[in-house]
Design a protein around this motif. Structure first.
Motif: not given
Length: 669
Positions: A210-215
């Motif tokens: 999820w954090l990677f998608h935000w990034w």
């Protein structure tokens, strides 16, 4: 002689303190190297600094910086149209402020609110973070040297070093961190001794995605990790109910909507990188075919970029394959990154940054095997053995990658050009729209200009028409194309295609129309770099829709240092201005002299075939020489920018900073 195959398998995790110290050292060297690059720049400020600030080394930086400023000022609104991008069409902003811009804005409080300075100092730190989860991954598999070596190879490998050097404010900085973090949590979930650890680490793996998608906003990678997680659970023979719950937790914490959108992303990814056709909708040429980093690289060259010595690249990948064979289940969580890295052999060289760590992992695994083979002969404690292996690994890898310490990045925009962007803002009409090549579009937007296309929107037919009009020898076509794109945009082109019009039909309208043009709103902007990119621009601009062929133009800079009589001495070349011959064989059709961008005189030679010579002189005393083919010489780019031949009924010069920049407003109609 019987070989104990157990030595090929990972052992129990041990030596956490030693591992932590070693990883900290690698992290410090990785980040420190990038800060040293900045100190080198300070020694030659005129080449790297503008207004006391170092220049960016990727053009995408300016987008993240602008969004950071907008967020900090409270003017960034998710999902609203970006008023500076892709004129006159609609380009929505990110639904959520990009993580990179958010971090820059939040952390700018430690730099007196200066987002630019914050970004410069933040990125080397972020670019080195992946070393931690990768090192811990191999700590938990008991192969500490593999993790240390992987971190060094990844951080100092030339592809990632280029893509995460000082001034490279872009998402590449953590495109290794989040995937390796997810792999680590997946490993811990699979290795967990009880259900609690399985479920917690499954949720953390999903959260990291999820954090990677935000990034990065590439949800297809989430699907890849989900598929590998399911496979790993099957290989581990996990109890069905527990495995199902673990997968459900992964999906929930990674966001189910990302799973859904990831399917479409995977299709687009395959179209772009695996089966590229060289064209986009309706046969319009794809700008990706002209971008160097998007092109496929030969295998020998790929191996040379993975490690300073090609043999070590081969050895590292071979040893990693051995590691996978004997530790398949424990290596499975790394599969998405490894497969992404293998794409470098099929597609863009940018994928090499994902493969480089595995070269190091393989070499580190080889050192691990050596240590296992010798451990019974050396009577030391496990801690000392781990420390010795860590030191040997670090020493060997730093020695192998010592050439990386000499790498010095260069600004993406030459200092002389970047200085003029700010001056142009003062000279251009308020709210003007820049009509230029896409490369510097994001930098123009950072300065407050609106653009027709940029590095985020260049893969549309609009870029083809910009290229065609700049390559054309007709300023009337340039004028009409601006009128067409300003009036119709991409949405108008899409509408015409849906009505059954062919690209050739649309091109005829673009080149010859009587559409209205707002006076002093559009600025045709030429920059020095565009001359060197004329091959790529003309490749698109001369695209033949029937055959898929094109005719790239050629401009060659001549380094002429002296003149003997009528002969220019240009390195190994000789240009005879009396006979009009280059090296006594290649005929000149003309010799044009300009002074500060204005034609001073021009002489034609009696040859029907050949090239043109332009001699550009500046007040500074510097003289530049270039040889051009017929098409390049007649192009709007050369005639308007270099020679200053402009149809004053259609264009008005408002800014002349040759050789760096030249701008013309479009007269109204």
């Amino acid at each position: 002689m019987k070989i104990d195959i157990d030595i090929f398998r990972g052992s129990a995790a041990k030596g956490l303190g030693i591992t932590a110290i070693a990883l900290a050292l690698v992290f410090i060297v990785s980040a420190g190297l990038r800060y040293i690059q900045l100190e080198r720049w300070r020694e030659h400020r005129d080449y790297y600094f503008v207004d006391k600030m170092p220049q960016m080394t990727t053009l995408d930086s300016y987008k993240w910086l602008r969004y950071a400023d907008e967020y900090k000022e409270g003017s960034y609104y998710p999902s609203n149209d970006d008023p500076l991008m892709f004129y006159p069409d609609v380009k929505a902003k990110h639904e959520k402020i990009p993580m990179l811009s958010w971090l820059i804005a939040k952390l700018s409080v430690f730099s007196d609110g200066n987002t630019y300075r914050t970004a410069v100092y933040l990125l080397p730190f972020l670019a080195s973070l992946f070393i931690i989860p990768l090192g811990l991954y191999f700590y938990f598999t008991g192969m500490v040297p593999a993790g240390i070596a992987g971190g060094i190879a990844g951080s100092l490998g030339i592809i990632y070093l280029v893509r995460s050097s000082i001034g490279r404010v872009d998402t590449d900085a953590m495109n290794l961190f989040f995937p390796f973090l997810c792999s680590l949590f997946m490993l811990l979930a699979l290795e967990g001794k009880n259900s609690k650890k399985l479920f917690i680490h499954s949720a953390l793996a999903g959260l990291s995605m999820w954090l990677f998608h935000w990034w990065y906003e590439h949800p297809g990678i989430t699907i890849a990790y989900l598929g590998v997680f399911v496979l790993a659970l099957l290989v581990s023979r996990a109890e069905f109910k527990k495995a199902a719950l673990a997968v459900l937790l992964f999906v929930l914490f990674s966001n189910p909507l990302h799973i859904y959108s990831g399917l479409h992303h995977l299709f687009d990814f395959a179209k772009t990188y695996i089966t590229p056709t060289g064209s986009i909708i309706a046969g319009f040429p794809d700008v990706y075919a002209t971008i160097t980093e998007a092109k496929r690289t030969e295998i020998d060259r790929v191996l040379a970029t993975l490690a300073p010595v090609k043999a070590l690249s081969v050895a590292g990948l071979f040893l990693f394959a051995v590691c996978v064979i004997f530790n398949f289940r424990r290596m499975l969580p790394l599969a998405p990154v490894f497969i992404l890295g293998l794409m470098v052999f099929k597609s863009s060289n940018r994928f090499g940054m994902f493969l480089a760590p595995f070269v190091g992992i393989g070499l580190g695994y080889g050192i691990y095997l050596l240590g296992r083979a010798l451990e019974d002969r050396v009577k030391f404690s496990a801690q000392i053995k781990t420390a010795v292996l860590a030191c040997v690994t670090a020493g060997f890898m730093f020695l192998v990658y010592k050439s990386s310490f000499d790498f010095n990045p260069v600004p993406s925009i030459e200092v002389g050009i970047y200085k003029q962007i700010k001056e142009l803002k003062k000279a251009a009409p308020a709210d003007s729209v820049i009509y230029s090549w896409w490369d510097y579009g994001l930098a123009y937007e950072y300065a407050g200009f609106t653009t027709f296309h940029d590095g985020m929107t260049q893969r549309t037919p609009k870029t083809y028409y910009v290229a065609k009009s700049l390559s054309s020898d007709s300023q009337n076509e340039l004028y009409n194309t601006i009128a067409f794109l300003a009036s119709e945009g991409k949405s108008g082109i899409d509408r015409m295609l849906s009505e059954g019009k062919t690209p050739q039909d649309i091109s005829a309208v673009a080149a010859d129309n009587s559409l209205p043009v707002d006076s002093d709103k559009y600025v045709v902007l030429f920059t020095k770099d565009m001359l060197f990119k004329i091959g790529a621009i003309s490749q698109l601009g001369t695209w033949d829709f029937e055959t898929g062929q094109y005719t790239p133009f050629t401009i060659i800079n001549m380094r002429c240092t002296q003149k003997e009589g009528d002969v220019l001495i240009c390195g190994q070349d000789r240009v005879n201005l009396a006979t009009g011959l280059v090296n006594n064989t290649l005929p000149l059709k003309s010799h044009t002299v300009t002074i500060n961008g204005k034609e001073f005189n021009s002489r034609a030679f009696p040859y029907s075939q050949g090239v043109h010579l332009i001699e550009s002189r500046w007040e500074s005393g510097f003289t530049d020489f270039m040889v051009l083919d017929d098409d390049a010489f007649r192009s709007n780019m050369v005639q308007m920018f270099v020679i200053g031949n402009v149809d004053s009924s259609k264009f008005t010069e408002i800014f002349n900073a040759v050789p760096f920049m030249r701008a013309f407003t479009v007269n109204g109609r």
